[in-house]
Design a protein around this motif. Sequence first.
Motif, mmCIF file in Angstrom:
data_model
loop_
_atom_site.group_PDB
_atom_site.id
_atom_site.type_symbol
_atom_site.label_atom_id
_atom_site.label_comp_id
_atom_site.label_asym_id
_atom_site.label_seq_id
_atom_site.Cartn_x
_atom_site.Cartn_y
_atom_site.Cartn_z
ATOM 1 N N GLY A 57 0.793 -1.223 0.000
ATOM 2 C CA GLY A 57 0.000 0.000 0.000
ATOM 3 C C GLY A 57 0.820 1.264 0.000
ATOM 4 N N ARG A 58 2.070 1.150 -0.429
ATOM 5 C CA ARG A 58 2.898 2.358 -0.485
ATOM 6 C C ARG A 58 2.290 3.350 -1.481
ATOM 7 N NH1 ARG A 58 8.571 -0.018 -1.996
ATOM 8 N NH2 ARG A 58 7.174 -1.373 -3.212
ATOM 9 N N PRO A 59 2.326 4.635 -1.145
ATOM 10 C CA PRO A 59 1.693 5.636 -2.018
ATOM 11 C C PRO A 59 2.096 5.536 -3.479
ATOM 12 C CG PRO A 59 2.245 6.638 0.068
ATOM 13 C CD PRO A 59 2.817 5.238 0.113
ATOM 14 N N ALA A 60 3.382 5.335 -3.763
ATOM 15 C CA ALA A 60 3.826 5.286 -5.166
ATOM 16 C C ALA A 60 3.225 4.095 -5.890
ATOM 17 C CB ALA A 60 5.354 5.227 -5.226
ATOM 18 N N VAL A 61 3.091 2.960 -5.186
ATOM 19 C CA VAL A 61 2.510 1.760 -5.797
ATOM 20 C C VAL A 61 1.024 1.969 -6.065
ATOM 21 C CG1 VAL A 61 1.949 -0.665 -5.410
ATOM 22 C CG2 VAL A 61 4.215 0.205 -4.811
ATOM 23 N N LEU A 62 0.307 2.514 -5.100
ATOM 24 C CA LEU A 62 -1.127 2.757 -5.286
ATOM 25 C C LEU A 62 -1.362 3.718 -6.450
ATOM 26 C CD1 LEU A 62 -2.374 3.102 -1.587
ATOM 27 C CD2 LEU A 62 -2.403 1.080 -3.061
ATOM 28 N N ARG A 63 -0.603 4.770 -6.477
ATOM 29 C CA ARG A 63 -0.775 5.754 -7.550
ATOM 30 C C ARG A 63 -0.480 5.127 -8.919
ATOM 31 N NH1 ARG A 63 -1.273 11.204 -8.290
ATOM 32 N NH2 ARG A 63 -1.449 11.544 -6.044
ATOM 33 N N ASP A 64 0.587 4.324 -8.997
ATOM 34 C CA ASP A 64 0.934 3.683 -10.261
ATOM 35 C C ASP A 64 -0.155 2.709 -10.703
ATOM 36 O OD1 ASP A 64 2.853 2.904 -12.439
ATOM 37 O OD2 ASP A 64 2.776 0.991 -11.378
ATOM 38 N N GLN A 65 -0.703 1.926 -9.778
ATOM 39 C CA GLN A 65 -1.743 0.965 -10.150
ATOM 40 C C GLN A 65 -3.022 1.665 -10.580
ATOM 41 O OE1 GLN A 65 -2.269 -2.082 -7.152
ATOM 42 N NE2 GLN A 65 -0.250 -2.967 -7.533
ATOM 43 N N VAL A 66 -3.338 2.786 -9.972
ATOM 44 C CA VAL A 66 -4.502 3.553 -10.419
ATOM 45 C C VAL A 66 -4.278 4.090 -11.824
ATOM 46 C CG1 VAL A 66 -5.855 5.656 -10.037
ATOM 47 C CG2 VAL A 66 -5.353 4.135 -8.117
ATOM 48 N N GLU A 67 -3.092 4.612 -12.082
ATOM 49 C CA GLU A 67 -2.785 5.130 -13.423
ATOM 50 C C GLU A 67 -2.867 4.007 -14.459
ATOM 51 O OE1 GLU A 67 -2.504 8.130 -14.289
ATOM 52 O OE2 GLU A 67 -1.969 9.275 -12.501
ATOM 53 N N GLN A 68 -2.354 2.822 -14.105
ATOM 54 C CA GLN A 68 -2.448 1.682 -15.011
ATOM 55 C C GLN A 68 -3.912 1.306 -15.270
ATOM 56 O OE1 GLN A 68 0.076 -1.779 -14.280
ATOM 57 N NE2 GLN A 68 1.366 -0.543 -12.929
ATOM 58 N N ALA A 69 -4.726 1.311 -14.208
ATOM 59 C CA ALA A 69 -6.137 0.941 -14.354
ATOM 60 C C ALA A 69 -6.876 1.927 -15.241
ATOM 61 C CB ALA A 69 -6.797 0.859 -12.979
ATOM 62 N N LEU A 70 -6.574 3.198 -15.115
ATOM 63 C CA LEU A 70 -7.198 4.205 -15.975
ATOM 64 C C LEU A 70 -6.893 3.909 -17.442
ATOM 65 C CD1 LEU A 70 -6.374 7.401 -13.876
ATOM 66 C CD2 LEU A 70 -8.672 6.513 -14.334
ATOM 67 N N ARG A 71 -5.635 3.564 -17.694
ATOM 68 C CA ARG A 71 -5.228 3.271 -19.080
ATOM 69 C C ARG A 71 -5.877 1.985 -19.576
ATOM 70 N NH1 ARG A 71 -1.393 -0.083 -20.508
ATOM 71 N NH2 ARG A 71 -0.387 -0.021 -18.457
ATOM 72 N N ARG A 72 -5.838 0.931 -18.766
ATOM 73 C CA ARG A 72 -6.363 -0.358 -19.204
ATOM 74 C C ARG A 72 -7.872 -0.344 -19.361
ATOM 75 N NH1 ARG A 72 -2.167 -3.129 -15.111
ATOM 76 N NH2 ARG A 72 -0.595 -3.788 -16.614
ATOM 77 N N LEU A 73 -8.558 0.356 -18.472
ATOM 78 C CA LEU A 73 -10.020 0.427 -18.560
ATOM 79 C C LEU A 73 -10.481 1.489 -19.561
ATOM 80 C CD1 LEU A 73 -10.928 0.053 -14.770
ATOM 81 C CD2 LEU A 73 -11.376 -1.621 -16.589
ATOM 82 N N ARG A 74 -9.543 2.306 -20.031
ATOM 83 C CA ARG A 74 -9.819 3.347 -21.038
ATOM 84 C C ARG A 74 -10.794 4.388 -20.498
ATOM 85 N NH1 ARG A 74 -11.051 -0.543 -26.296
ATOM 86 N NH2 ARG A 74 -9.557 -2.200 -25.759
ATOM 87 N N VAL A 75 -10.553 4.818 -19.278
ATOM 88 C CA VAL A 75 -11.395 5.842 -18.664
ATOM 89 C C VAL A 75 -10.524 6.949 -18.103
ATOM 90 C CG1 VAL A 75 -13.276 4.251 -18.100
ATOM 91 C CG2 VAL A 75 -11.425 4.606 -16.445
ATOM 92 N N GLU A 76 -11.140 8.094 -17.847
ATOM 93 C CA GLU A 76 -10.423 9.208 -17.235
ATOM 94 C C GLU A 76 -10.629 9.239 -15.728
ATOM 95 O OE1 GLU A 76 -11.573 12.792 -19.155
ATOM 96 O OE2 GLU A 76 -10.646 12.253 -21.089
ATOM 97 N N ARG A 77 -11.619 8.484 -15.264
ATOM 98 C CA ARG A 77 -11.926 8.470 -13.828
ATOM 99 C C ARG A 77 -12.528 7.119 -13.476
ATOM 100 N NH1 ARG A 77 -15.237 12.670 -10.015
ATOM 101 N NH2 ARG A 77 -17.039 11.369 -9.599
ATOM 102 N N ILE A 78 -12.057 6.533 -12.373
ATOM 103 C CA ILE A 78 -12.607 5.283 -11.857
ATOM 104 C C ILE A 78 -13.638 5.656 -10.791
ATOM 105 C CG2 ILE A 78 -12.099 3.138 -10.632
ATOM 106 C CD1 ILE A 78 -9.214 3.421 -11.806
ATOM 107 N N GLU A 79 -14.898 5.374 -11.066
ATOM 108 C CA GLU A 79 -15.962 5.879 -10.193
ATOM 109 C C GLU A 79 -15.941 5.236 -8.800
ATOM 110 O OE1 GLU A 79 -17.713 8.429 -10.637
ATOM 111 O OE2 GLU A 79 -17.207 8.803 -12.727
ATOM 112 N N LEU A 80 -15.464 3.988 -8.708
ATOM 113 C CA LEU A 80 -15.292 3.351 -7.405
ATOM 114 C C LEU A 80 -13.981 2.585 -7.425
ATOM 115 C CD1 LEU A 80 -16.259 2.559 -4.563
ATOM 116 C CD2 LEU A 80 -17.447 0.598 -5.600
ATOM 117 N N LEU A 81 -13.033 3.009 -6.588
ATOM 118 C CA LEU A 81 -11.712 2.377 -6.499
ATOM 119 C C LEU A 81 -11.585 1.819 -5.085
ATOM 120 C CD1 LEU A 81 -8.511 2.645 -5.617
ATOM 121 C CD2 LEU A 81 -9.014 1.854 -7.932
ATOM 122 N N GLN A 82 -11.280 0.519 -4.990
ATOM 123 C CA GLN A 82 -11.212 -0.116 -3.681
ATOM 124 C C GLN A 82 -9.778 -0.529 -3.336
ATOM 125 O OE1 GLN A 82 -15.127 -2.558 -3.038
ATOM 126 N NE2 GLN A 82 -14.502 -2.867 -5.159
#
Length: 284
Positions: free
Chosen positions: A97-122
């Motif tokens: 749960g290190r901040p850099a890892v969380l931020r990187d995984q969110v950025e990856q998810a945005l790209r992979r899901l092809r969205v600009e915002r993830i409406e619910l991130l858990q």
Amino acid sequence: MTSTTFRIGGDLGVRRLGFGAMHLPTEPGPARANSLAVARRAVELGVTLIDTAHMYGGGANEELLAEALHPYPEEMLVTTKVGIARSSPEEEWRLDGRPAVLRDQVEQALRRLRVERIELLQLHRIDPGTPLADQLGTLRELRDEGKIGRIGLSEVTVDELDRARRIVDIASVQNRYNLLDREHEPVLTACEAAGIAFLPWRPVAWGKSGAEADIAAVAKSLDATPTQVALAWLLGHSPAVLPIPGTARIAHLEENLAADALRLAPEHRDLLDRLAVPGAPPVS
């Protein structure tokens, strides 16, 4: 009458009976083609909540859903999870749960899901090696940047939920829970009281043979399947419950999604309520 919808975070309306994408194969070939068909059929059948995670194939599951469903219907919510990582495909997954890892995984998810915002991130799990304030603070920053709409947790206790809510608004909790496994009943109770969505993972699981026989008997009396009975029980147990059963078969998907039309009689619910309660008297 049991409501078939829920507003996550108080404003994001979804059908309560959703779909968990974890079991969908992502490798090239016929299995992947079938996975795409299952995801599309779920949407055809009215599913508006689909659950995935970075851990499911290291993002491959997210990419699969985007291939199947993008551009997404306006009412569709694809929720994903971060906070479990590995350095290479050969390594074991670990809490991170290190901040850099969380931020990187969110950025990856945005790209992979092809969205600009993830409406619910858990947050897939709380990492005991990283201060909770740092983990949730990072997600709050991402929310403030507009990359996340709402924040959820997974596999937490009541105390952990309370601590998290003192740091940031929590819209959902995803814990293991089903008809025969109610270890997290206190967490569900807390979620219901606070208006937090409770997404049970492993929503259908069988236990001792006696319990299975009781479920089968209820199913037979309703001309339903045991799986449908288990899901119908969840939907009627609490208005905050949003089950996300997963499957890689269209027939099983259709069976699951028919469960929200199943109505359990009071005597059926009384019997089922007692199954996971030690020492409960038999229903007379």
